[in-house]
Write an enzyme that holds these catalytic residues in place. Sequence first.
Site, mmCIF file in Angstrom:
data_model
loop_
_atom_site.group_PDB
_atom_site.id
_atom_site.type_symbol
_atom_site.label_atom_id
_atom_site.label_comp_id
_atom_site.label_asym_id
_atom_site.label_seq_id
_atom_site.Cartn_x
_atom_site.Cartn_y
_atom_site.Cartn_z
ATOM 1 N N GLU A 150 21.137 -45.659 -12.595
ATOM 2 C CA GLU A 150 21.808 -45.079 -11.434
ATOM 3 C C GLU A 150 22.221 -46.150 -10.463
ATOM 4 O O GLU A 150 21.458 -46.966 -10.113
ATOM 5 C CB GLU A 150 21.122 -43.993 -10.664
ATOM 6 C CG GLU A 150 21.738 -43.305 -9.773
ATOM 7 C CD GLU A 150 21.649 -43.614 -8.400
ATOM 8 O OE1 GLU A 150 22.611 -44.458 -8.091
ATOM 9 O OE2 GLU A 150 20.927 -43.522 -7.775
ATOM 10 N N CYS A 182 22.899 -44.535 -1.890
ATOM 11 C CA CYS A 182 23.711 -44.644 -3.169
ATOM 12 C C CYS A 182 24.831 -43.377 -3.020
ATOM 13 O O CYS A 182 25.991 -43.554 -3.626
ATOM 14 C CB CYS A 182 23.193 -44.512 -4.432
ATOM 15 S SG CYS A 182 21.733 -43.541 -4.391
HETATM 16 P P1 NAP Z 1 19.017 -54.866 -7.931
HETATM 17 O O1 NAP Z 1 19.586 -56.127 -7.676
HETATM 18 O O2 NAP Z 1 19.810 -54.123 -8.962
HETATM 19 O O3 NAP Z 1 17.588 -54.919 -8.432
HETATM 20 C C1 NAP Z 1 16.964 -53.622 -8.715
HETATM 21 C C2 NAP Z 1 15.785 -54.129 -9.581
HETATM 22 O O4 NAP Z 1 16.277 -54.660 -11.082
HETATM 23 C C3 NAP Z 1 14.806 -54.971 -9.201
HETATM 24 O O5 NAP Z 1 13.455 -54.777 -9.553
HETATM 25 C C4 NAP Z 1 15.307 -56.530 -9.868
HETATM 26 O O6 NAP Z 1 14.337 -57.408 -10.122
HETATM 27 C C5 NAP Z 1 15.720 -55.607 -11.122
HETATM 28 N N1 NAP Z 1 16.864 -56.553 -11.908
HETATM 29 C C6 NAP Z 1 18.019 -56.684 -11.324
HETATM 30 N N2 NAP Z 1 18.892 -57.368 -12.151
HETATM 31 C C7 NAP Z 1 18.186 -57.560 -13.378
HETATM 32 C C8 NAP Z 1 18.359 -58.235 -14.523
HETATM 33 N N3 NAP Z 1 19.527 -59.023 -14.761
HETATM 34 N N4 NAP Z 1 17.252 -58.313 -15.364
HETATM 35 C C9 NAP Z 1 16.058 -57.935 -15.051
HETATM 36 N N5 NAP Z 1 15.850 -57.170 -13.604
HETATM 37 C C10 NAP Z 1 16.787 -57.121 -13.155
HETATM 38 O O7 NAP Z 1 18.917 -53.984 -6.637
HETATM 39 P P2 NAP Z 1 18.352 -54.340 -5.106
HETATM 40 O O8 NAP Z 1 17.617 -55.482 -5.138
HETATM 41 O O9 NAP Z 1 17.950 -52.943 -4.688
HETATM 42 O O10 NAP Z 1 19.575 -54.568 -4.246
HETATM 43 C C11 NAP Z 1 20.702 -55.443 -4.694
HETATM 44 C C12 NAP Z 1 22.130 -54.700 -4.435
HETATM 45 O O11 NAP Z 1 21.843 -53.389 -5.470
HETATM 46 C C13 NAP Z 1 22.596 -54.239 -3.226
HETATM 47 O O12 NAP Z 1 23.319 -55.202 -2.434
HETATM 48 C C14 NAP Z 1 23.339 -52.819 -3.471
HETATM 49 O O13 NAP Z 1 24.712 -53.170 -3.819
HETATM 50 C C15 NAP Z 1 22.617 -52.534 -4.908
HETATM 51 N N6 NAP Z 1 21.827 -50.941 -4.565
HETATM 52 C C16 NAP Z 1 22.460 -49.938 -4.962
HETATM 53 C C17 NAP Z 1 21.668 -48.856 -4.800
HETATM 54 C C18 NAP Z 1 22.484 -47.553 -5.261
HETATM 55 O O14 NAP Z 1 21.615 -46.422 -5.208
HETATM 56 N N7 NAP Z 1 23.458 -47.490 -5.648
HETATM 57 C C19 NAP Z 1 20.345 -48.867 -4.347
HETATM 58 C C20 NAP Z 1 19.656 -50.006 -4.027
HETATM 59 C C21 NAP Z 1 20.634 -51.279 -4.195
HETATM 60 P P3 NAP Z 1 14.384 -58.793 -9.475
HETATM 61 O O15 NAP Z 1 14.765 -58.583 -8.022
HETATM 62 O O16 NAP Z 1 13.199 -59.344 -9.813
HETATM 63 O O17 NAP Z 1 15.560 -59.400 -10.127
#
Ligand code: NAP
Length: 526
Positions: free
Chosen positions: A266, A303
Site C-alpha cells: 500500500e 496515506c
Molecule cells: P519507506 O521508505 O517506503 O520504508 C518503509 C519500509 O520499507 C522500511 O522498513 C524500509 O526499510 C523498507 N524499504 C524501503 N525501501 C526498501 C527497499 N528498496 N528494499 C528493502 N526495504 C525497503 O517509507 P517510510 O520510511 O515510511 O517513509 C518514506 C516515504 O514513504 C515518505 O516520505 C512518504 O512519501 C512515504 N510514506 C507513505 C505512506 C503511505 O501510507 N502512503 C506511509 C509512510 C510513508 P529501510 O528504512 O530500512 O530501508
Amino acid sequence: MPAITGNHLIGNQKLATSTATFTAINPKTGTPLPAMFYEATEKEVDQAVQLAEKAFPIYSQKSPDEIATFLEQIAEEILNLGDTLVERAMAETALPQGRIQGERGRTMNQLKLFASVVREGSWVDARIDNAEPDRQPFPKADIRQMQRPLGPVGVFGASNFPLAFSVAGGDTASALAAGCTVVIKGHPAHPGTSELVGQAIIQAANKTGMPEGVCSLVQGRTNDVGEYLVKHPLIHAIGFTGSYRGGKALFDLANQRPNPIPVYAEMGSTNPVFILPNAMKERSEEIANGLAGSVTLGVGQFCTNPGIVFLPKIPQSDNFQQVLADNIKTITAGTMLTAGIKNAFNQGAANLKNSAGIQTIAAGKMEATPNAVAATIFTTNFEAFSKEADWAEEVFGPSSLLINTSNKAQLLQAAKDLAGHLTATIHGTEEDLANYQDLFAILERKVGRILINGFPTGVEVCHSMVHGGPFPATTAPQTTSVGTNAIKRFARPVCYQNFPASLLPIALQDENPLNIWRLVDGEIKK
Ligand code: NAP
C-alpha cells in the site's frame, strides 16, 4: 516492567549478532533515544523464517477458537505495556499522547475484530459440490473448496502508524488470523515501540500455547534486512505500507524470485477531492474548514491525505480558497516522523512552489523543532495541471494543490486522467450528484473508496472497508489492507476432490461442525 533490549525477537530468543547498530531519534529534539538496535544479518532473518516454517504446520492446524484467543491475548498484552509503550511511541514519532492512545485502542480493536471473524469461521468461504455418481454421460465427483493459509509471510511495519500499521498492525493481525506465521521487519523510525509490541506478541503466544516462531521481529535500518526477507524462499507473501519507491522495489524483487510471491504494498496516493458547483455555492466555508483539518491531521502523514482538490470556476470558489488559506495560516502543522520524511516533504513542496503555473496561497505556522514543517496550499488551473503528470504525485505531508476547472467536461477529463488512488471524495448537493453521475463511473475504475460529503482521512476498521486501489496506489488492486477482507490476502483456495469424510478439513465436513455459512450445491446455508 517491559524493557527495551535492542535485540531481535526470534521466537523465544532475544539476540543480535551484528556489529552494525542504530538508535531511534526523537524527531522533536533530533537526539538519540536510549537503547542500541542491531542490523539483522541474513542468518538472523533466515533463523526467524526457518522457525516460522517449523511453526506453520502446527499453527495453521489450530482451531478457530485457539487462534482467536491468541489474537485477543495480543491485544491484552499490548494494553499491559501501559505507559511504557505510549511514552516510547510518543518519543519516537512526535505524535501526541491522544493520538498514540487512540491508535493503541484501534490496534487492539483490530485484533479483536479479526478474532471475531476467525471464531465465526465463515471467512474460509467453504464450498461443497456433492457427488452425482449417476450423472450422465459422466458421473460428477465430490468436490469441496476452502481458503487455507499461505505459509510464513513477511510484514513491514509502517512509519506513520507506529501501532496500527506496524508490528501488531493490520497486516500482522490479518495474516495471523488467516493461520499464517509471520516474520516482521520493524520500521527503523520506531524500533523501541516495535520491540515492546513484539514482546507482547511473544508473551501472548506463550500464554496461549502457540508454537515458538509463530511470530518473530527483526530490525534494521538498511534495505538489506527487508531484501533478505522478501528473497527468502520460505516466505510466501509480503505486507507493506510505505513509499512508492520502497513498495515497488520490494514488488519487483518478489517477482524476480525463482518462485515469485504476492506483495501487498500500500503505497499511498493523493486522494482527489471534487467539489461540485452547488455544494460550493451552499457550503464553501464549511468544506474549506473541513479540508484544512483533513490536510493537516497528523501532520499530513496519512496515506489518505487529500493532496489534490478540483474546484469549479464560480465566485464562491474564491471564498472557499480565502477561507482555506486563512485557516491554514493559523495552523501549526507539527513535527514530522523522521528527518527523511521531513526532507522529502520539503522537497516535494518546493517542487510545486517553484513550478511555473502554480501559486502558493497559504503557508502555516511552524513548531520550533528540527523536523517541523509548515502546511502549504497551492493553486493552479486545469490547463496547466493536465500537462504536468508529476503534480498529481504524493507529497507526503500537510499540503494540497487546488485545481480550478472551467466546466464539467474539464472536471470529468481530470478524473479520467487520474492514476490509481486509495480514495476519491465528492462534495455535492443532491442535484450535483444527479448531474455528475458519469463522474462516479469514472472514479469506480480509479480508486478503492469513494466518499460523498466527507473527508478521506480516518479509515474505519470494519467489514466493508476498502483501503486499496489500482496501481500505483497499491500493487494488488483486488485486495484491501484495512478491514476484515484483508484476511483473504494471506490465504488461497484449496480444492479437495473425492476426499473420504475422515480426511476432510472440519470446515468441509457434511455435518458442518463449525456451524459456518457454506455454499452447498449452489445454495448458501448453514
Ligand atoms: P519507506 O521508505 O517506503 O520504508 C518503509 C519500509 O520499507 C522500511 O522498513 C524500509 O526499510 C523498507 N524499504 C524501503 N525501501 C526498501 C527497499 N528498496 N528494499 C528493502 N526495504 C525497503 O517509507 P517510510 O520510511 O515510511 O517513509 C518514506 C516515504 O514513504 C515518505 O516520505 C512518504 O512519501 C512515504 N510514506 C507513505 C505512506 C503511505 O501510507 N502512503 C506511509 C509512510 C510513508 P529501510 O528504512 O530500512 O530501508
